[in-house]
Scaffold this active site. Structure first.
Site, mmCIF file in Angstrom:
data_model
loop_
_atom_site.group_PDB
_atom_site.id
_atom_site.type_symbol
_atom_site.label_atom_id
_atom_site.label_comp_id
_atom_site.label_asym_id
_atom_site.label_seq_id
_atom_site.Cartn_x
_atom_site.Cartn_y
_atom_site.Cartn_z
ATOM 1 N N CYS A 334 -20.223 3.095 23.714
ATOM 2 C CA CYS A 334 -19.116 2.185 23.371
ATOM 3 C C CYS A 334 -18.115 2.743 22.368
ATOM 4 O O CYS A 334 -16.910 2.627 22.603
ATOM 5 C CB CYS A 334 -19.608 0.805 22.975
ATOM 6 S SG CYS A 334 -21.269 0.707 22.376
ATOM 7 N N ARG A 363 -31.845 8.922 22.773
ATOM 8 C CA ARG A 363 -32.342 8.138 21.646
ATOM 9 C C ARG A 363 -33.732 8.636 21.311
ATOM 10 O O ARG A 363 -34.538 8.852 22.216
ATOM 11 C CB ARG A 363 -32.417 6.646 22.009
ATOM 12 C CG ARG A 363 -31.050 6.047 22.253
ATOM 13 C CD ARG A 363 -31.139 4.593 22.656
ATOM 14 N NE ARG A 363 -29.808 4.127 23.019
ATOM 15 C CZ ARG A 363 -29.546 2.936 23.557
ATOM 16 N NH1 ARG A 363 -30.546 2.094 23.786
ATOM 17 N NH2 ARG A 363 -28.325 2.589 23.853
ATOM 18 N N GLN A 381 -26.812 5.670 31.459
ATOM 19 C CA GLN A 381 -26.551 4.257 31.731
ATOM 20 C C GLN A 381 -25.437 4.103 32.753
ATOM 21 O O GLN A 381 -24.535 4.927 32.812
ATOM 22 C CB GLN A 381 -26.081 3.559 30.443
ATOM 23 C CG GLN A 381 -27.107 3.539 29.347
ATOM 24 C CD GLN A 381 -26.497 2.997 28.059
ATOM 25 O OE1 GLN A 381 -25.466 3.471 27.593
ATOM 26 N NE2 GLN A 381 -27.139 2.002 27.493
ATOM 27 N N ASP A 383 -22.888 2.333 32.432
ATOM 28 C CA ASP A 383 -22.293 1.598 31.323
ATOM 29 C C ASP A 383 -20.823 1.306 31.610
ATOM 30 O O ASP A 383 -20.163 2.076 32.300
ATOM 31 C CB ASP A 383 -22.409 2.468 30.062
ATOM 32 C CG ASP A 383 -22.238 1.673 28.791
ATOM 33 O OD1 ASP A 383 -22.236 0.437 28.877
ATOM 34 O OD2 ASP A 383 -22.104 2.299 27.729
ATOM 35 N N HIS A 385 -17.298 -0.926 29.614
ATOM 36 C CA HIS A 385 -16.780 -1.856 28.612
ATOM 37 C C HIS A 385 -15.507 -2.465 29.138
ATOM 38 O O HIS A 385 -14.628 -1.751 29.601
ATOM 39 C CB HIS A 385 -16.557 -1.127 27.284
ATOM 40 C CG HIS A 385 -17.832 -0.621 26.707
ATOM 41 N ND1 HIS A 385 -18.304 0.642 26.968
ATOM 42 C CD2 HIS A 385 -18.783 -1.246 25.972
ATOM 43 C CE1 HIS A 385 -19.479 0.779 26.373
ATOM 44 N NE2 HIS A 385 -19.801 -0.342 25.778
ATOM 45 N N LYS A 465 -25.779 -11.878 23.963
ATOM 46 C CA LYS A 465 -25.803 -11.224 25.270
ATOM 47 C C LYS A 465 -26.523 -12.042 26.331
ATOM 48 O O LYS A 465 -27.368 -12.892 26.028
ATOM 49 C CB LYS A 465 -26.433 -9.839 25.165
ATOM 50 C CG LYS A 465 -27.854 -9.806 24.649
ATOM 51 C CD LYS A 465 -28.306 -8.347 24.480
ATOM 52 C CE LYS A 465 -29.718 -8.259 23.951
ATOM 53 N NZ LYS A 465 -30.163 -6.884 23.709
ATOM 54 N N HIS A 511 -19.591 -5.531 26.681
ATOM 55 C CA HIS A 511 -20.459 -4.400 27.034
ATOM 56 C C HIS A 511 -21.289 -4.867 28.227
ATOM 57 O O HIS A 511 -21.850 -5.956 28.176
ATOM 58 C CB HIS A 511 -21.445 -4.066 25.917
ATOM 59 C CG HIS A 511 -20.815 -3.810 24.590
ATOM 60 N ND1 HIS A 511 -20.918 -2.597 23.968
ATOM 61 C CD2 HIS A 511 -20.102 -4.604 23.763
ATOM 62 C CE1 HIS A 511 -20.301 -2.662 22.793
ATOM 63 N NE2 HIS A 511 -19.788 -3.877 22.647
#
Length: 635
Positions: A334, A363, A381, A383, A385, A465, A511
């Site tokens: 992000c 991570r 991911q 992912d 946004h 979320k 997100h």
RNA sequence: GCCGUUGUAACUCAGUUGGCAGAGUAUCUGAUUCGUAAUCAGAAAGUCGGAGGUUCGAUUCCUCUCAACGGCACCA
């Protein structure tokens, strides 16, 4: 006069308080015999509970699902008694019923061993045979605390001290054995039956807090009858057979080795599968109006400080030092996406701006949490946004939910649960901001027409979320998708757009991910399909198998035509019997085997055998190819 | 990270109370050319997770360490 309303609407009247047992007997002696507990206005109570006022009453028997819960709770007590009879130096703590069974946490210096299981089970059986009555008593706090302290049961005493002053301290006795317990229980240990089994041994922190000492937990499973127990054990065997780690090796999809804990080595077939999933998602995102980007792996720690991640997650970030700079390997995408947003001046006309990345992240997950592809340190991911205005949150949420549902459906998941996670204790942003974010998300999901369960305090540190949980083919739940409303990060990283009014405004960031991580989602797919992927997903779709060497030239032609159409086909021209080839490729879960002999070569046909099917299908080569080509399209 | 268990051939596993390391499957070689879930014969294959220590000798015993497995805790 006490009025008891039964489930069928019938009302029973009594002129003095009665026990559940009495009512059951009053309704019928058969019911009295089967009765295990009662439900008073929906709350489970002992059969011996004294009903003093009007209520809705139902009699719980072994047929009710609720009874299973009681039975498992009883099993936990019986196990605790068995353990203390065998190992008197053991302290008991807590032992609830859980899905499929129960556990009990014990404190004992010498660890239990699975070798102790037989003895414990045997002792449990004998306690069942003793058919001890569960007797409920209400004690004063002081008496209870003294009682357990005198017995050396300091954990129990601590539990009692934590019970709110206005609540009764209830004690259950089964024979000589006494436990603090809220109840309710079955009438006696004999009702438990013998359909239980000790399953595993584990460490567990006292009160679930990693700062506390570690107790020893014994897990067991317990069922109402022998058949249910057997079904459950069979289901576990099934689950083991479809374990993605096992299938990953057997099907040559990926491996993980010591030198790279928490990271997958993708083999050709596994990577093909990965790419198919990725290509599919990429297409879905393009149609849905997303723009794909790519951002750096190494980013100066200052950006993570600004975003707030450094404060909360620095322990879990991989950091490398170079030329006096601290660079962090990105744990998420992000903040990088905000950097792209910040390039050039954005106008309200650019919103909503949907920025997607197959973001490769690292991570440093705790070593004990790693688990195959399901929990890794290196992952990618799906992912994205969405930068939008507050007014656009509702529509974007709806569009996202619809997109996500259609994706899950294409992967064969029909049952989806949505959880709404609100503000956690540790969080960024003011309460006003959180009020606004939670309200916006609630409105959006309501407007989108999706139902959800509340999941209090589980939101991300920057916003509430939605979590999307899918149920797989053998009934297990997996949390994959997420949608998070974020008013905080745009502020922290100073994202702005120029509004209709010509002034600067803050965008909202949504997100969102559908699969979560490719690694994990593929793990779930492997287990869901048990490795038998639908044709469009299968990394190896077709094996062209020859019966004799004579047909190799024709088989070469078939193979090259299949490949030309983009189908994942491979040859088996070995000098082996056709039975042998079919056995091998069926075991490898290849969806289609094309068997080619002299007959097919002569007639320009193929004999197609589908995985799991008994019959073959003879088709002209051209129509077989056309058919398979259309079957291999994305759904 | 914490508790417990495990680590022997590519895989699944046996074994050594401290004395030359074993099987099935897979692999390779040869024969066989066969019509829908295992053709036959032969060969090769191991730093017994890694590092120290004890011992005449360690895969086996001890210490440390790494990883995996089952949980717990954690999960942006």
């Amino acid at each position: 006069m006490i009025n008891l309303t039964l489930p069928d609407g019938q009302i029973k009247q009594y002129n003095k308080p009665v026990t559940g047992e009495f009512v059951a007997e009053d309704i019928g002696s058969g019911l009295a015999k089967a009765a295990l507990a009662i439900k008073v206005d929906g709350l489970m109570k002992d059969l011996s509970f004294i009903i003093e006022k009007d209520c809705n009453l139902s009699i719980v028997t072994a047929k009710d699902d609720d009874a299973l819960d009681l039975l498992r709770h009883d099993a936990a007590h019986v196990m605790a008694q068995a353990v203390q009879e065998l190992f008197p130096e053991t302290q008991v703590t807590i032992g609830p019923s859980i899905e499929n069974g129960y556990y009990y946490d014990f404190a004992r210096e010498k660890p239990f061993s699975t070798d102790d299981f037989d003895a414990i089970e045997e002792k449990m059986m004998s306690i069942v045979d003793r058919d001890l009555k569960f007797i409920r008593e209400v004690w004063s706090r002081d008496r209870a605390i003294k009682f357990f302290n005198d017995k050396g049961e300091v954990y129990k005493a601590e539990l009692i001290e934590a019970i709110p002053m206005n609540e009764d301290v209830t004690i259950y006795k089964q024979g000589e054995w006494t436990d603090l317990c809220r109840g309710p229980h079955l009438p006696s240990t004999g009702k438990l039956g013998k359909n239980f089994k000790l399953m595993k041994l584990a460490g567990a922190y006292w009160r679930g807090d990693s700062n506390n000492e570690m107790l020893q937990r014994i897990y067991g499973t317990a069922w109402a009858d022998k058949k249910q127990l057997k079904n459950y054990l069979t289901m576990l065997e099934e689950a083991e057979k479809r374990d993605h780690r096992r299938l990953g090796r057997e099907m040559d999809l990926f491996h993980i080795q010591e030198e790279a804990p928490g990271a997958a080595f993708w083999h050709p077939k596994g990577w093909k599968l990965y790419r198919t999933v990725q290509d599919y998602i990429r297409k879905k995102l393009e149609i849905a109006g997303y723009h794909e980007v790519n951002t750096p792996q190494l980013v100066n720690k200052s950006l993570w400080e600004d975003s707030g991640h450094w404060d909360k997650f620095r322990e879990a970030m991989f950091v490398t030092e170079t030329e006096d700079k601290s660079l962090a390997i990105k744990p998420m995408n992000c903040p990088c996406h905000v950097q792209i947003f910040r390039q050039g001046t954005k106008s309200y006309r650019d919103l909503p701006l949907r920025m997607a990345e197959f973001g490769s992240c690292h991570r440093n997950e705790p070593s004990g949490s790693l688990h195959g592809l399901m929990r890794v340190r290196a992952f990618t991911q799906d992912d994205a946004h969405i930068f939008c205005t507050e007014d656009q949150i509702t529509e974007e949420t709806k569009n996202f939910c619809d997109l996500l549902m259609s994706v899950y459906k294409d992967f064969g998941f029909e049952e989806i649960i949505i959880k709404f996670s609100d503000r956690p204790e540790m969080r960024a942003g003011s309460n006003d901001t959180w009020d606004k974010a939670e309200q916006a998300l609630t409105d959006a999901v309501d407007a989108a027409g999706y139902k959800y369960d509340l999941n209090p305090g589980e939101g991300a540190f920057y916003g509430p979320k939605l979590e999307f949980v899918l149920r797989d083919a053998i009934g297990r739940d997996w949390q994959c998708g997420t949608l998070q409303v974020d008013f905080v990060l745009p502020e922290r990283l100073d994202a702005v757009y120029i509004g209709e009014d010509g002034k600067k405004h803050r965008p909202v960031m949504l997100h969102r991910a559908i699969l979560g991580s490719f690694e994990r989602f593929i793990g779930i797919l492997i287990e869901n399909y048990s490795g038998r992927f639908p044709f469009w997903l299968a990394p190896l779709q077709i094996i062209v198998a020859t019966i004799t060497d004579e047909v190799i030239p024709y088989a070469e032609k078939v193979l090259s035509q299949l490949k030309f159409q983009g189908l994942a086909a491979s040859a088996d021209f070995r000098n082996e019997k056709i039975n042998y080839k079919i056995r091998e490729h069926s075991a490898a879960k290849v969806p289609i085997i094309m068997v080619l002999g002299l007959r097919e070569a002569e007639e320009e046909t193929v004999a197609m055998r589908r995985l799991g099917g008994k019959n073959q299908e003879i088709l002209a080569l051209t129509s077989a190819i056309a058919k398979l080509k259309s079957e291999s399209e994305f759904p």
